[in-house]
Motif scaffolding. Structure first.
Motif, mmCIF file in Angstrom:
data_model
loop_
_atom_site.group_PDB
_atom_site.id
_atom_site.type_symbol
_atom_site.label_atom_id
_atom_site.label_comp_id
_atom_site.label_asym_id
_atom_site.label_seq_id
_atom_site.Cartn_x
_atom_site.Cartn_y
_atom_site.Cartn_z
ATOM 1 N N GLN A 128 -2.606 10.848 -1.304
ATOM 2 C CA GLN A 128 -3.006 9.521 -0.833
ATOM 3 C C GLN A 128 -2.874 8.525 -1.978
ATOM 4 O OE1 GLN A 128 -7.244 8.518 -0.225
ATOM 5 N NE2 GLN A 128 -6.704 7.938 1.852
ATOM 6 N N VAL A 129 -2.242 7.401 -1.688
ATOM 7 C CA VAL A 129 -2.066 6.346 -2.687
ATOM 8 C C VAL A 129 -3.117 5.276 -2.441
ATOM 9 C CG1 VAL A 129 -0.493 4.623 -3.642
ATOM 10 C CG2 VAL A 129 0.402 6.810 -2.803
ATOM 11 N N ASP A 130 -3.848 4.912 -3.475
ATOM 12 C CA ASP A 130 -4.870 3.865 -3.376
ATOM 13 C C ASP A 130 -4.580 2.822 -4.443
ATOM 14 O OD1 ASP A 130 -7.069 2.271 -3.152
ATOM 15 O OD2 ASP A 130 -8.562 3.844 -3.484
ATOM 16 N N VAL A 131 -3.899 1.748 -4.031
ATOM 17 C CA VAL A 131 -3.623 0.639 -4.945
ATOM 18 C C VAL A 131 -4.886 -0.218 -5.042
ATOM 19 C CG1 VAL A 131 -2.157 -1.366 -5.386
ATOM 20 C CG2 VAL A 131 -1.187 0.683 -4.309
ATOM 21 N N GLU A 151 -9.587 5.326 4.408
ATOM 22 C CA GLU A 151 -8.856 6.371 5.129
ATOM 23 C C GLU A 151 -7.585 5.789 5.738
ATOM 24 O OE1 GLU A 151 -9.770 9.518 5.201
ATOM 25 O OE2 GLU A 151 -11.707 9.274 4.212
ATOM 26 N N GLY A 152 -6.590 6.656 5.958
ATOM 27 C CA GLY A 152 -5.350 6.196 6.589
ATOM 28 C C GLY A 152 -4.622 5.221 5.676
ATOM 29 N N VAL A 153 -4.321 4.038 6.205
ATOM 30 C CA VAL A 153 -3.741 2.976 5.384
ATOM 31 C C VAL A 153 -4.869 2.405 4.524
ATOM 32 C CG1 VAL A 153 -2.583 0.735 5.389
ATOM 33 C CG2 VAL A 153 -1.992 2.442 7.116
ATOM 34 N N VAL A 154 -4.785 2.596 3.220
ATOM 35 C CA VAL A 154 -5.864 2.189 2.309
ATOM 36 C C VAL A 154 -5.602 0.744 1.861
ATOM 37 C CG1 VAL A 154 -7.031 2.695 0.135
ATOM 38 C CG2 VAL A 154 -6.164 4.567 1.557
ATOM 39 N N TYR A 155 -6.507 -0.156 2.191
ATOM 40 C CA TYR A 155 -6.329 -1.571 1.834
ATOM 41 C C TYR A 155 -7.691 -2.224 1.651
ATOM 42 C CZ TYR A 155 -7.709 -2.746 6.628
ATOM 43 O OH TYR A 155 -8.412 -2.874 7.803
ATOM 44 N N HIS A 156 -7.707 -3.372 0.993
ATOM 45 C CA HIS A 156 -8.930 -4.154 0.813
ATOM 46 C C HIS A 156 -8.810 -5.408 1.671
ATOM 47 C CE1 HIS A 156 -12.475 -5.961 -0.814
ATOM 48 N NE2 HIS A 156 -12.607 -5.053 -1.770
ATOM 49 N N ALA A 157 -9.705 -5.543 2.643
ATOM 50 C CA ALA A 157 -9.600 -6.640 3.602
ATOM 51 C C ALA A 157 -9.731 -8.002 2.935
ATOM 52 C CB ALA A 157 -10.658 -6.490 4.696
ATOM 53 N N ARG A 158 -10.513 -8.094 1.858
ATOM 54 C CA ARG A 158 -10.625 -9.393 1.167
ATOM 55 C C ARG A 158 -9.264 -9.832 0.638
ATOM 56 N NH1 ARG A 158 -13.301 -8.255 -3.923
ATOM 57 N NH2 ARG A 158 -11.174 -7.634 -4.477
ATOM 58 N N ALA A 199 -4.500 4.756 -7.801
ATOM 59 C CA ALA A 199 -4.930 6.150 -7.842
ATOM 60 C C ALA A 199 -4.059 6.996 -6.927
ATOM 61 C CB ALA A 199 -6.395 6.268 -7.423
ATOM 62 N N LEU A 200 -3.776 8.204 -7.369
ATOM 63 C CA LEU A 200 -3.165 9.223 -6.510
ATOM 64 C C LEU A 200 -4.217 10.302 -6.303
ATOM 65 C CD1 LEU A 200 0.434 9.728 -7.979
ATOM 66 C CD2 LEU A 200 -0.317 8.153 -6.204
ATOM 67 N N ILE A 201 -4.574 10.557 -5.054
ATOM 68 C CA ILE A 201 -5.543 11.601 -4.745
ATOM 69 C C ILE A 201 -4.796 12.740 -4.076
ATOM 70 C CG2 ILE A 201 -7.664 12.208 -3.537
ATOM 71 C CD1 ILE A 201 -6.924 8.563 -4.090
ATOM 72 N N VAL A 202 -4.700 13.849 -4.780
ATOM 73 C CA VAL A 202 -4.007 15.045 -4.283
ATOM 74 C C VAL A 202 -5.048 15.944 -3.629
ATOM 75 C CG1 VAL A 202 -2.600 17.032 -4.914
ATOM 76 C CG2 VAL A 202 -2.358 14.872 -6.169
ATOM 77 N N SER A 203 -4.794 16.376 -2.396
ATOM 78 C CA SER A 203 -5.761 17.243 -1.721
ATOM 79 C C SER A 203 -5.039 18.336 -0.951
ATOM 80 C CB SER A 203 -6.651 16.443 -0.773
ATOM 81 O OG SER A 203 -5.916 15.922 0.313
ATOM 82 N N THR A 230 0.807 -1.226 0.000
ATOM 83 C CA THR A 230 0.000 0.000 0.000
ATOM 84 C C THR A 230 0.833 1.267 0.000
ATOM 85 O OG1 THR A 230 -0.120 0.054 2.426
ATOM 86 C CG2 THR A 230 -1.847 -1.190 1.259
ATOM 87 N N LEU A 231 2.165 1.136 0.030
ATOM 88 C CA LEU A 231 3.087 2.277 0.064
ATOM 89 C C LEU A 231 2.865 3.139 1.313
ATOM 90 C CD1 LEU A 231 3.473 1.407 -2.963
ATOM 91 C CD2 LEU A 231 3.913 3.822 -3.426
ATOM 92 N N ASN A 232 2.775 2.478 2.453
ATOM 93 C CA ASN A 232 2.658 3.161 3.732
ATOM 94 C C ASN A 232 3.856 2.804 4.607
ATOM 95 O OD1 ASN A 232 -0.057 4.652 4.358
ATOM 96 N ND2 ASN A 232 -0.610 2.895 3.081
ATOM 97 N N PRO A 233 4.245 3.667 5.543
ATOM 98 C CA PRO A 233 5.309 3.308 6.487
ATOM 99 C C PRO A 233 4.891 2.098 7.312
ATOM 100 C CG PRO A 233 4.798 5.664 6.588
ATOM 101 C CD PRO A 233 3.732 5.032 5.761
ATOM 102 N N PRO A 234 5.802 1.157 7.580
ATOM 103 C CA PRO A 234 5.439 -0.010 8.387
ATOM 104 C C PRO A 234 4.860 0.363 9.753
ATOM 105 C CG PRO A 234 7.584 -0.328 7.377
ATOM 106 C CD PRO A 234 7.193 1.085 7.105
ATOM 107 N N GLY A 235 5.342 1.476 10.323
ATOM 108 C CA GLY A 235 4.823 1.885 11.629
ATOM 109 C C GLY A 235 3.351 2.254 11.583
ATOM 110 N N ALA A 236 2.881 2.794 10.448
ATOM 111 C CA ALA A 236 1.468 3.130 10.317
ATOM 112 C C ALA A 236 0.613 1.862 10.300
ATOM 113 C CB ALA A 236 1.239 3.946 9.049
ATOM 114 N N VAL A 237 1.144 0.797 9.699
ATOM 115 C CA VAL A 237 0.427 -0.483 9.694
ATOM 116 C C VAL A 237 0.515 -1.139 11.075
ATOM 117 C CG1 VAL A 237 0.209 -2.722 8.551
ATOM 118 C CG2 VAL A 237 0.954 -0.723 7.246
ATOM 119 N N LEU A 238 1.692 -1.036 11.711
ATOM 120 C CA LEU A 238 1.848 -1.591 13.058
ATOM 121 C C LEU A 238 0.835 -0.982 14.017
ATOM 122 C CD1 LEU A 238 3.476 -3.296 15.127
ATOM 123 C CD2 LEU A 238 4.913 -1.261 15.476
#
Length: 728
Positions: free
Chosen positions: A719-722, A330-337, A640-644, A88-96
């Motif tokens: 925000q990166v949304d794979v 929101e935050g770490v963007v992932y698909h639980a499935r 997707a890249l969402i620039v805000s 998801t291109l997030n820091p590991p600490g954000a997932v932790l």
């Protein structure tokens, strides 16, 4: 001195190096939860895998302060954290941080005082001496050695708390410390399950075998609505528990799953442990700790339950795998499935994806052999599928100012006259989706979002369903100041309820929407009232499609079957056919046959034709063929890249720079930048770019290199949304 890497639950670039104090006999093992200093404060992190930097000067190192008395994080969960972060291109600490979602569970559990049988109480329990009936019931409710709270004893024995106090004063009970944390009763695996039909038995045997293998594998379990898929995969849950491993069942809307939870309790004699956002902090702490210590065998939860500390996860079930609620936006963007499949692989566990209307991605994986596939073609217990027909509103339009056409009104009258229940479905909350001025045409818009304000007549307010902004309905137009000129346009579920009150005044009505069914208690009461036939007419939004079983419901009327088909969303048709098929599946689930009426202004649309013909497979095959040539998912990759930004010019500048520096090459294309459909959301201006690539191209390296080429100021968020699901 020994050095270790410690990952902290912060959005930092990676793990930090710390020193093991010289006085410690040994270094803490990987996965240990430790207290460390950081910028003048103490933090709790996890000893992470990998070698510390040997070139880091000793003077820059700080000592680990303490090792916490809690089971260490398993290697499979640490790998999962790293995998999700990389994907998801997030820091590991954000997932932790998601894996440490109950910080109080890391503290020593507090013990509370309770009561147990004294020596005199144990003699009395054996029949020595005379006792009153109430005191006898108390003694019968407590086993020797057990420690229980006064409230638990009173409830079990059916006595007042005064009786318990009196027995303590008489020396029959004595004070003792209760076990720390809440007890989670184990499922009873000796209880017989329900009698399964032929196809169910075959599918259940296959799932039991896949679970017993104690190896990774994914199985797609499909079947028509009402075919008994839940009972089939509960057989796999039982098999997993017999092996001494843990099972996880993911549900898209755990707060609305009252009937599912009741079915589980009937099967195993106890309720499952739960994990969702509405749990209180104490319950979250006890559940997290009990799970980590192996005292919970099966857990049912929302998507965040994937990040909990299972010591030995043997089975993951994703029920209603097609649901967009499994996507974290929101935050770490992932698909639980998708992450459930990864977690199962890292845990050497079986994974079962379940749906009557599976997603095109999952269907494609099954068709190509990546997933095994099982199908239940008929409804359980001999019930038949409902007959689906269209109401062409061009030929039979509703009366002026109404939204229910004459054929649908007539069908509801006939159903209620037969003593059966009917449902009116409209996937739109509130009273009206738009309010405008008859004099000047001014439209009531959210000040924070590029969205219309929805009128909620019950609450007498206008509300934005994206940011939550609400304001009273004004007495005059804010633009031209005309009095009483604001008019609601279009129907919401409240407006359908108002019309139903006029057309069916004798019917007992119930509105099922997120505004009226606010949590588990409300959902349970609604299900009870419908099952007890205290309701004649159900009026609902998409929450009525969430797997409910209403045996006396024989008619479903869809007020606006065209809703959701317009616009440029890649998955609009797929999502609409899934939603309407699920809603239709609420009808005729018992002996009485059901029927479904779809009101439409475009009855020739392929989605509606597929629903009438009952040809969901044919529709999905056609949808796949339409996507294949352009390499659209599942035959290609999207990110997707969402620039805000609060400043529109800054958002435009960064989006333009990203567009100019986007990756190029064979099989890779950048679309945009363009304003997002919700170009203003919560006060931030939004622009979107879309990276499209062939299926065999990994998009993460392209995204990292792309983002590294553009300087992004702190005031701008990217925000990166794979694998995006929503294109808003």
């Amino acid at each position: 001195m020994a050095r270790l890497r410690v990952l902290l639950p912060l959005p930092l670039a990676g793990a930090y190096d710390y020193r093991v104090p010289a006085v410690w006999a040994e270094a803490p093992a990987a996965g240990s939860f430790v207290e460390v200093p950081l910028s003048g404060r103490s933090m709790i992190g996890v000893v992470w895998d990998g070698e510390a930097d040997p070139d880091l000067p000793e003077k820059k190192l700080r000592d680990i302060r303490a090792v916490l008395d809690v089971p260490p994080m398993t290697a499979s969960l640490r790998k999962f954290v790293d995998w999700v972060a990389a994907y998801t291109l997030n820091p590991p600490g954000a997932v932790l941080r998601m894996a440490m979602s109950a910080p109080s569970a890391l503290e020593p559990p507090a013990s509370k005082a309770g009561w147990r049988l004294s020596a005199a109480g144990q003699r009395a329990k054996r029949g020595e001496g005379k006792l009153t009936e109430t005191r006898r019931r108390v003694l019968d409710a407590i086993e020797p050695g057990d420690v229980q709270s006064a409230a638990a004893i009173s409830a079990e024995a059916g006595v007042s708390s005064g009786v318990v106090r009196g027995m303590a004063e008489a020396g029959l009970l004595e004070s003792a410390l209760m076990p720390a944390g809440e007890a989670f009763p184990a499922p009873d695996l000796t209880r017989p399950g329900p009698l399964l039909g032929g196809e169910q038995q075959v599918a259940a045997a296959a799932l039991r075998q896949a679970t017993a293998a104690q190896a990774f594998g994914v199985t797609l379990l499909t079947g028509v609505t009402g075919s008994g898929k839940t009972e089939v995969y509960l057989d796999a849950v039982e098999e997993c528990l017999k092996l001494g491993r843990q099972a996880l069942v993911l549900l898209p809307e755990i707060a609305l799953s009252t009937q599912w939870l009741e079915r589980f309790e009937r099967r195993f004699g106890v309720p499952p442990a739960l994990w969702h956002s509405e749990l209180g902090s104490r319950r979250r702490r006890d559940t997290w700790r009990a799970l980590a210590e192996g005292r919970i065998q099966v857990l049912v939860g929302a998507r965040s339950a994937l990040f909990l500390p299972y010591p030995d996860l043997g089975l993951i079930v994703v029920d209603e795998e097609h649901e967009t609620a499994f996507k974290q936006e929101e935050g770490v963007v992932y698909h639980a499935r998708d992450m459930a499949v990864v977690r199962a692989r890292l845990s050497q566990a079986a994974c079962v994806l379940v749906s009557a209307t599976p997603s095109l991605e999952t269907l494609t994986n099954a068709e190509t052999g990546r997933y095994a596939a099982l199908h239940l073609p008929v409804r359980h217990g001999g019930a038949s599928m409902p007959a689906v027909s269209l109401i062409d509103q061009r030929a039979t339009p509703p009366e002026r100012g109404r939204f229910l056409s004459p054929p649908l009104v007539e069908a509801v009258h006939a159903t209620l006259a037969e003593g059966q229940q009917a449902m009116l479905f409209l996937n739109r909350r509130g009273y009206a989706p738009l309010t405008l001025c008859r004099s000047c045409g001014h439209r009531m818009r959210c000040p924070n979002c590029s969205a219309w304000l929805v009128e909620h007549r019950v609450r007498r307010c206008l509300q934005c369903h994206h940011c939550g902004h609400a304001e009273p309905i004004p007495p005059h137009c804010p633009e031209c100041h005309s009095e009483s000129s604001l008019t609601p346009l279009g129907p919401g579920v409240e407006r359908v309820q108002e019309e139903a009150e006029l057309l069916f005044p004798e019917a007992r009505r119930l509105v099922m929407a997120s505004d009226t069914i606010a949590g588990p208690a409300a959902a349970a009461e609604a299900a009870r009232a419908i099952a007890a036939r205290e309701v004649d007419l159900i009026i609902g939004t998409q929450i009525v499609a969430k797997g409910w079983h209403f045996p006396h419901l024989t008619l479903v009327g869809v007020v606006d079957a065209d809703l959701g088909l317009a616009g440029g969303d890649l998955r609009a048709a797929e999502r609409t056919v899934q939603l309407l098929h699920q809603v239709a599946g609420r009808a005729g689930r018992a002996e009485a046959p059901g029927r479904v009426l779809l009101q439409s202004w475009s009855p020739e649309h392929p989605v509606l034709e597929a629903l009438v013909a009952g040809d969901l497979d044919g529709f999905m095959a056609a949808e796949a063929e339409a996507r294949r040539p352009g390499h659209w998912p599942p035959f290609g990759r999207l990110a997707a890249l969402i620039v805000s930004a609060e400043d529109e010019r800054e958002a435009d500048r960064v989006a333009r720079d990203l567009g100019l520096s986007g990756p190029a090459g064979e099989g890779v294309q950048v679309l945009g930048p363009a304003p997002a459909p919700l170009a203003l959301l919560r006060g931030r201006h939004r622009r979107r770019l879309l990276l499209k690539a062939r299926r065999d191209i990994a998009v993460q390296p392209l995204l990292r290199e792309w983002l590294g080429r553009v300087q992004i100021p702190a005031s701008v968020r990217v925000q990166v949304d794979v694998d995006p699901v929503s294109f808003l």
